[in-house]
Design a protein around this motif. Sequence first.
Motif, short mmCIF file in Angstrom:
data_model
loop_
_atom_site.label_atom_id
_atom_site.label_comp_id
_atom_site.label_asym_id
_atom_site.label_seq_id
_atom_site.Cartn_x
_atom_site.Cartn_y
_atom_site.Cartn_z
N ARG A 88 23.66 0.09 -11.50
CA ARG A 88 23.35 0.42 -10.10
C ARG A 88 22.57 -0.70 -9.42
O ARG A 88 22.76 -0.95 -8.23
CB ARG A 88 22.57 1.74 -10.06
CG ARG A 88 23.45 2.96 -10.36
CD ARG A 88 22.64 4.24 -10.43
NE ARG A 88 23.53 5.41 -10.52
CZ ARG A 88 23.11 6.64 -10.77
NH1 ARG A 88 21.81 6.89 -10.94
NH2 ARG A 88 23.98 7.64 -10.82
N THR A 89 21.71 -1.36 -10.16
CA THR A 89 20.98 -2.50 -9.60
C THR A 89 21.93 -3.63 -9.22
O THR A 89 21.72 -4.34 -8.24
CB THR A 89 19.93 -3.01 -10.62
OG1 THR A 89 19.03 -1.95 -10.94
CG2 THR A 89 19.15 -4.18 -10.06
N ALA A 90 22.99 -3.75 -10.00
CA ALA A 90 23.98 -4.79 -9.73
C ALA A 90 24.94 -4.40 -8.61
O ALA A 90 25.86 -5.15 -8.28
CB ALA A 90 24.76 -5.10 -11.00
N GLY A 91 24.76 -3.20 -8.05
CA GLY A 91 25.59 -2.78 -6.93
C GLY A 91 26.79 -1.95 -7.30
O GLY A 91 27.60 -1.61 -6.42
N ARG A 92 26.95 -1.58 -8.55
CA ARG A 92 28.08 -0.77 -8.97
C ARG A 92 27.72 0.71 -8.85
O ARG A 92 26.64 1.15 -9.27
CB ARG A 92 28.49 -1.09 -10.40
CG ARG A 92 29.03 -2.50 -10.58
CD ARG A 92 29.53 -2.73 -11.99
NE ARG A 92 30.59 -1.80 -12.34
CZ ARG A 92 31.20 -1.80 -13.53
NH1 ARG A 92 30.82 -2.67 -14.46
NH2 ARG A 92 32.14 -0.92 -13.79
N GLY A 93 28.62 1.49 -8.30
CA GLY A 93 28.37 2.91 -8.14
C GLY A 93 28.66 3.68 -9.42
O GLY A 93 29.71 3.48 -10.04
N VAL A 94 27.73 4.52 -9.81
CA VAL A 94 27.91 5.37 -10.99
C VAL A 94 27.71 6.81 -10.54
O VAL A 94 26.61 7.21 -10.18
CB VAL A 94 26.91 5.02 -12.11
CG1 VAL A 94 27.16 5.90 -13.33
CG2 VAL A 94 27.02 3.54 -12.47
N ASP A 95 28.78 7.58 -10.53
CA ASP A 95 28.75 8.95 -10.03
C ASP A 95 27.95 9.85 -10.97
O ASP A 95 28.18 9.88 -12.17
CB ASP A 95 30.19 9.47 -9.89
CG ASP A 95 30.25 10.79 -9.12
OD1 ASP A 95 29.18 11.34 -8.80
OD2 ASP A 95 31.37 11.25 -8.85
N ALA A 96 27.02 10.60 -10.40
CA ALA A 96 26.21 11.52 -11.21
C ALA A 96 27.07 12.59 -11.85
O ALA A 96 26.79 13.05 -12.97
CB ALA A 96 25.12 12.16 -10.33
#
Length: 331
Positions: A272-280
């Motif tokens: 997420r810090t790298a800008g990639r979305g991770v769906d909860a």
Amino acid sequence: MFGSGTLSSSDGQRFPTRGKSITARHLNKYFVSEGISTYTHVSDQHSTFGTKVIVATHREAHYVLDEILGNATDLPITEHATDTRGVTLVNFGLFDLVGEQLSPRIRDLGKITLYRMGAKSDYEERFPTAGPLLTKKANLDLVADHWDDLLRLAGSLKYGHATASLIVGKLSASSRRNALAAALKEYGAIRRTIYAAKYLSDEGYRRKIARQLNKGESLHALRRQLHYAREGKVIRRQTEQQNEQAWCLTVVTNAVVCWHTEYMGLAVGELRTAGRGVDAEVLAHISPARSSVVNYYGSITVDYERELAQLDEKGHRPLRTAGMDEPGAGL
């Protein structure tokens, strides 16, 4: 993401034994010679909070409430799932009386008897579709006559004056001549009818129960892999020693789950810090009951100075990247 800690499940897992034991039994379906069962309780956070060695031929339903009422952890369990082997009318009644919700996955649910509160004609008129399914009238007078006794029974269980497995076993085996047992089973039948209506009408609820039971199965697989010593057999003969061995396995299993949970969280944070979305919603379906990083066999040589030098200020090891897993990459 895994859960709030309010939902749990329980199931038995069988292990072969070596030597004679008062708890071991012959079961050709599972053992070459003899074996025992360990009945474990698992939270929706993948943690195991209850383990008990039981005789493999005993009915698992008798032990469902034991670890729920004897829960010494901080988990605020309010709902519990089991498979068909953990279901009895006595359990349905007692769970409700002690303020818990029993949410089982019942095999052949369409074959159970559904109860109504009044006349058959009235229910068929009010509910043209569901009314004919309510084939039996509940004996509310029987429940009302013994309501105070049912509350005293629930109080004895809740405050530890009697063990649930003993009470459930006695009442489940009682005949209809035992008025208290009959009243409890009648009340349990009413609660089962209410539960069946909710279970059949709510697809999301059915998926939640199935997902929780699958978590228990994944932990069973992890325990089986971790329990490799002595060819995966329980070698202790006394019940107390067998329980100690089962709890040691539980501690190791929880340690593996905790380690994976911690580093999965770090990996998600870095993505997420790298800008990639991770769906909860996706994370809720990921299991930390993994074994790919566990070294089961052999002697392990550790260079302490090198390992400590890699840790960050919080004591975490560096995360592996996808490139590190490629052939020829250093690990």
